[in-house]
Scaffold this motif. Structure first.
Motif, mmCIF file in Angstrom:
data_model
loop_
_atom_site.group_PDB
_atom_site.id
_atom_site.type_symbol
_atom_site.label_atom_id
_atom_site.label_comp_id
_atom_site.label_asym_id
_atom_site.label_seq_id
_atom_site.Cartn_x
_atom_site.Cartn_y
_atom_site.Cartn_z
ATOM 1 N N GLU A 52 9.396 2.606 1.013
ATOM 2 C CA GLU A 52 9.216 1.599 0.011
ATOM 3 C C GLU A 52 8.801 0.338 1.023
ATOM 4 O OE1 GLU A 52 13.358 0.875 -1.361
ATOM 5 O OE2 GLU A 52 13.164 2.316 -2.693
ATOM 6 N N LEU A 53 7.543 -0.127 0.602
ATOM 7 C CA LEU A 53 6.857 -1.011 1.083
ATOM 8 C C LEU A 53 6.472 -2.405 0.517
ATOM 9 C CD1 LEU A 53 3.855 1.459 2.598
ATOM 10 C CD2 LEU A 53 5.894 0.739 3.807
ATOM 11 N N ASN A 54 6.199 -3.269 1.134
ATOM 12 C CA ASN A 54 5.831 -4.688 0.429
ATOM 13 C C ASN A 54 4.607 -5.114 1.261
ATOM 14 O OD1 ASN A 54 6.776 -6.549 2.509
ATOM 15 N ND2 ASN A 54 8.646 -5.420 2.172
ATOM 16 N N ASP A 55 3.861 -6.009 0.195
ATOM 17 C CA ASP A 55 2.746 -6.695 1.124
ATOM 18 C C ASP A 55 2.686 -7.217 2.569
ATOM 19 O OD1 ASP A 55 0.463 -6.140 -1.060
ATOM 20 O OD2 ASP A 55 1.484 -7.931 -1.996
ATOM 21 N N GLY A 56 4.125 -7.851 2.860
ATOM 22 C CA GLY A 56 4.430 -8.108 4.254
ATOM 23 C C GLY A 56 4.582 -6.825 5.113
ATOM 24 N N SER A 57 4.781 -5.615 4.694
ATOM 25 C CA SER A 57 5.231 -4.579 5.799
ATOM 26 C C SER A 57 4.062 -3.469 5.788
ATOM 27 C CB SER A 57 6.520 -4.054 5.376
ATOM 28 O OG SER A 57 6.310 -3.359 4.017
ATOM 29 N N VAL A 58 3.134 -3.722 4.852
ATOM 30 C CA VAL A 58 2.074 -2.441 4.675
ATOM 31 C C VAL A 58 1.286 -2.258 5.924
ATOM 32 C CG1 VAL A 58 0.159 -1.479 3.472
ATOM 33 C CG2 VAL A 58 2.086 -2.552 2.106
ATOM 34 N N PRO A 59 1.099 -1.165 6.575
ATOM 35 C CA PRO A 59 0.444 -1.283 7.911
ATOM 36 C C PRO A 59 -1.032 -1.173 7.118
ATOM 37 C CG PRO A 59 1.889 0.515 7.912
ATOM 38 C CD PRO A 59 2.285 -0.172 6.523
ATOM 39 N N LEU A 105 -3.270 1.033 8.051
ATOM 40 C CA LEU A 105 -3.735 2.288 7.690
ATOM 41 C C LEU A 105 -3.158 2.834 6.292
ATOM 42 C CD1 LEU A 105 -2.857 3.991 11.037
ATOM 43 C CD2 LEU A 105 -5.047 3.715 10.182
ATOM 44 N N PHE A 106 -2.388 2.158 5.695
ATOM 45 C CA PHE A 106 -2.015 2.562 4.254
ATOM 46 C C PHE A 106 -2.639 1.919 3.246
ATOM 47 C CE2 PHE A 106 2.457 4.678 3.881
ATOM 48 C CZ PHE A 106 2.510 5.125 5.360
ATOM 49 N N ARG A 107 -3.513 0.982 3.542
ATOM 50 C CA ARG A 107 -4.103 0.029 2.595
ATOM 51 C C ARG A 107 -5.297 0.862 1.531
ATOM 52 N NH1 ARG A 107 -1.740 -4.178 0.800
ATOM 53 N NH2 ARG A 107 -1.113 -5.699 2.364
ATOM 54 N N PRO A 108 -5.912 1.814 2.308
ATOM 55 C CA PRO A 108 -6.848 2.449 1.488
ATOM 56 C C PRO A 108 -6.269 3.424 0.623
ATOM 57 C CG PRO A 108 -7.639 2.579 3.777
ATOM 58 C CD PRO A 108 -6.194 1.968 3.829
ATOM 59 N N LEU A 109 -5.022 4.287 1.127
ATOM 60 C CA LEU A 109 -4.306 5.005 0.064
ATOM 61 C C LEU A 109 -3.700 4.084 -1.217
ATOM 62 C CD1 LEU A 109 -2.879 7.529 -0.422
ATOM 63 C CD2 LEU A 109 -0.976 6.974 0.883
ATOM 64 N N ILE A 110 -3.298 3.135 -0.654
ATOM 65 C CA ILE A 110 -2.628 2.250 -1.741
ATOM 66 C C ILE A 110 -3.796 1.874 -2.809
ATOM 67 C CG2 ILE A 110 -1.573 -0.020 -2.274
ATOM 68 C CD1 ILE A 110 0.357 0.531 0.206
ATOM 69 N N ALA A 148 -10.678 -14.651 3.368
ATOM 70 C CA ALA A 148 -10.332 -13.375 4.089
ATOM 71 C C ALA A 148 -11.446 -12.281 4.088
ATOM 72 C CB ALA A 148 -9.158 -12.712 3.260
ATOM 73 N N ARG A 149 -12.536 -12.663 3.391
ATOM 74 C CA ARG A 149 -13.795 -11.857 3.054
ATOM 75 C C ARG A 149 -13.374 -10.481 2.613
ATOM 76 N NH1 ARG A 149 -17.225 -13.935 8.241
ATOM 77 N NH2 ARG A 149 -17.799 -15.933 7.415
ATOM 78 N N ASN A 150 -12.440 -10.093 1.636
ATOM 79 C CA ASN A 150 -11.964 -9.115 1.025
ATOM 80 C C ASN A 150 -11.219 -8.333 2.164
ATOM 81 O OD1 ASN A 150 -15.101 -9.238 -0.177
ATOM 82 N ND2 ASN A 150 -12.947 -9.352 -1.666
ATOM 83 N N GLY A 151 -10.952 -8.778 3.486
ATOM 84 C CA GLY A 151 -9.877 -8.111 4.189
ATOM 85 C C GLY A 151 -8.316 -8.560 4.004
ATOM 86 N N SER A 152 -7.553 -7.849 4.838
ATOM 87 C CA SER A 152 -6.146 -8.225 4.752
ATOM 88 C C SER A 152 -5.749 -9.260 5.843
ATOM 89 C CB SER A 152 -5.396 -7.209 4.585
ATOM 90 O OG SER A 152 -5.491 -6.363 5.817
ATOM 91 N N SER A 153 -6.480 -9.675 6.973
ATOM 92 C CA SER A 153 -6.167 -10.455 8.068
ATOM 93 C C SER A 153 -5.857 -12.050 7.390
ATOM 94 C CB SER A 153 -7.065 -10.387 9.130
ATOM 95 O OG SER A 153 -7.111 -9.128 9.549
ATOM 96 N N LEU A 154 -4.946 -12.469 7.996
ATOM 97 C CA LEU A 154 -4.669 -13.896 7.616
ATOM 98 C C LEU A 154 -4.782 -14.962 8.792
ATOM 99 C CD1 LEU A 154 -1.720 -13.649 5.155
ATOM 100 C CD2 LEU A 154 -4.168 -14.073 4.329
ATOM 101 N N PRO A 155 -5.086 -16.072 8.677
ATOM 102 C CA PRO A 155 -5.711 -16.930 7.368
ATOM 103 C C PRO A 155 -7.216 -16.376 6.998
ATOM 104 C CG PRO A 155 -5.566 -18.484 9.230
ATOM 105 C CD PRO A 155 -5.011 -16.927 9.954
ATOM 106 N N GLY A 156 -7.793 -15.773 8.038
ATOM 107 C CA GLY A 156 -9.353 -15.594 7.615
ATOM 108 C C GLY A 156 -10.321 -16.547 8.221
#
Lengths: 116, 378
Positions: A88-95, A97-102, B70-78
């Motif tokens: 069980e993950l959330n946007d604050g905890s997703v590593p 490496l998991f992003r492509p799978l999600i 963020a240029r479509n990435g997940s790093s904040l703030p970008g």
């Protein structure tokens, strides 16, 4: 020989249950996938993403942000080679490496909804 | 030391100069500014000057918006792409985040005399183009984050547009920050649904004020324009008629209740925070329409004061009803038109202010069950 091959094939099979809930909209989306029902290329890609994520490895998650407003919550269960794990993950905890799978599972869930 | 133009300038520590800039007389402020300028020159610390200037502007109640990509990435703030006072960039998401956070800041500043999110002049930070296919917006405790919708899908299959497109979403996210610094409502069950509702209320007020709409002119939709024309949806939520915002084969039907009789006992979505918020949303709508005029003038003021001075992290719907009723009496007098409107607004959704019945029998049973199995007070 045939029995050994079948056992190997069975070991390659996997079953996934994925649900995304929460978010600003509060509209959840889910999908259930079985490798035996996927096209060979699709199954291979999904397997690659599972391995890439390290799903079955011991990973620690940052759960400080579990109640961050409007974030998505992800529930992922994978059965593979006799192992079963639910995360069980959330946007604050997703590593990362998991992003492509999600992302893959979210797109699959959207496409599946469209079909039905 | 030879550059030192005044002996005092050379021995004032930076934090003291900063304090003088914030609190000193005009003459003292001028001297402190001179010190900082010279100290900055001597030490080559231009950043110090900029940072202190920013703090002074914040203390004086000036907006300081920063929009990152963020240029479509997940790093904040970008990557920083637009700062306060910069011209529009031509990137719709960047400019909408900038304008929307400005309109939200203005509502809180000009109507409620609030100095930014934390009431201490906090910078308004936004990140746009977060990830690919990210159909969401959220507040992470420090900043706003916006995705571009499901732009990774073929155009004919897209459901969502970019999330900066609706100004009330920007107001909604910033209000999560305000709530965090005030009542800090726990993001679960009824306190969580109240947290969501306050964000919808002030998000809608931002939109109404920008459009110069009175309560009866407003559409009371949250997220209007977020959905593409591929789906049958007016918006994400309707404060006027919860449960009617969308009805579509892909999305399903808007599940929001507008009355305690239809309260949704669920464990998903943190106990239905985006679902049961329909009940307090409808109560606010009822009050605003009964009072008439601009909704931010009276109903908004009552709700704002309640959020800041009356509620705490575990407050539930009944507490919100009781508190808004009390605040209406404090602001406008007991049994005033305004207090009666608050009473009627909550009563219509099944909650009687002052009754402490927590939504009738169903509410009492729910509270007992939650206390037994969930450990919460809601």
């Amino acid at each position: 020989m045939a029995a050994i091959l079948k056992e190997q094939m069975d070991q390659e099979q996997f079953h996934i249950y994925f649900e995304r809930s929460g978010g600003f909209t509060g509209i959840s989306t889910s999908i259930e996938m079985d490798s035996r029902e996927l096209a060979p290329g699709e199954a291979e890609e999904l397997k690659r993403l599972i391995v890439h994520s390290g799903f079955f490895e011991a990973i620690t998650f940052d759960n400080r942000f579990v109640h961050m407003p409007d974030q998505f919550y992800y529930n992922i269960t994978i059965e593979h080679m006799g192992k079963k794990r639910t995360l069980e993950l959330n946007d604050g905890s997703v590593p990362d490496l998991f992003r492509p799978l999600i992302n893959y599972l979210v797109r699959a869930a959207r496409a599946s909804k469209k079909k039905h | 030391m030879k550059n030192c133009v005044h002996p005092i300038n050379c021995i004032i520590p930076p934090h003291m100069a900063e304090r003088i800039l914030e609190k000193g007389s005009p003459v003292q402020k001028k001297k402190a500014e001179e010190y900082i300028r010279i100290a900055g020159q001597i030490r080559g610390q231009r950043q110090m000057l900029a940072e202190l200037t920013r703090k002074v502007r914040a203390a004086e109640g000036e907006r300081n918006r920063k929009v990152y990509d963020a240029r479509n990435g997940s790093s904040l703030p970008g990557n920083l792409v637009r700062s306060e006072g910069d011209a529009p960039t031509g990137d719709a998401a960047v400019d909408e985040a900038y304008d929307g956070s400005g309109a939200t800041y203005d509502l809180y500043s000009e109507i409620f005399s609030r100095n930014s999110i934390d009431n201490k002049g906090m910078d308004l930070l936004s990140t746009v183009h977060f990830m690919e296919g990210y159909d969401n917006a959220f507040w992470n405790g420090e900043q706003m984050v916006y995705g571009d919708g499901d732009e990774d899908m073929p155009e004919q299959e897209r459901i969502y547009n970019r999330f900066t497109k609706a100004i009330d979403i920007i107001g909604h996210e910033l209000t999560h920050g305000v709530t965090q610094h005030e009542a800090n409502l726990v993001y679960r069950n009824q306190p969580g649904a109240l947290n969501e509702s306050f964000s919808d209320v002030f998000g809608s007020l931002v939109k109404q004020r920008v459009k110069n709409h009175t309560a009866d002119q407003a559409d009371w939709l949250i997220g209007e324009g977020i959905f593409t024309s591929n789906v049958n949806a007016d918006g994400i939520r309707s404060m006027k008629a919860p449960g009617t915002a969308y009805d579509d084969p892909l999305l399903g039907r808007d599940p929001q209740p507008g009355h305690m009789n239809d309260y949704n006992d669920t464990t998903s979505d943190n106990g239905g925070v985006h679902i049961n918020s329909g009940i307090p949303n409808k109560a606010f709508y009822n009050v605003a329409v009964e009072l008439g005029g601009y909704a931010w003038e009276k109903a908004g003021r009552i709700w704002y004061k309640t959020l800041c001075d009356e509620l705490d992290g575990s407050s539930d719907f009944q507490a919100a009803a009781n508190s808004t009723h009390k605040v209406a009496g404090d602001l406008y007098g007991n049994n005033s038109t305004e207090q009666r409107a608050v009473y009627n607004g909550w009563k219509t959704v099944g909650i009687i202010p002052g009754s402490d019945n927590h939504g009738g029998c169903r509410g009492s049973i729910r509270r007992i069950l939650h206390s037994l199995f969930d450990g919460s007070n809601s």
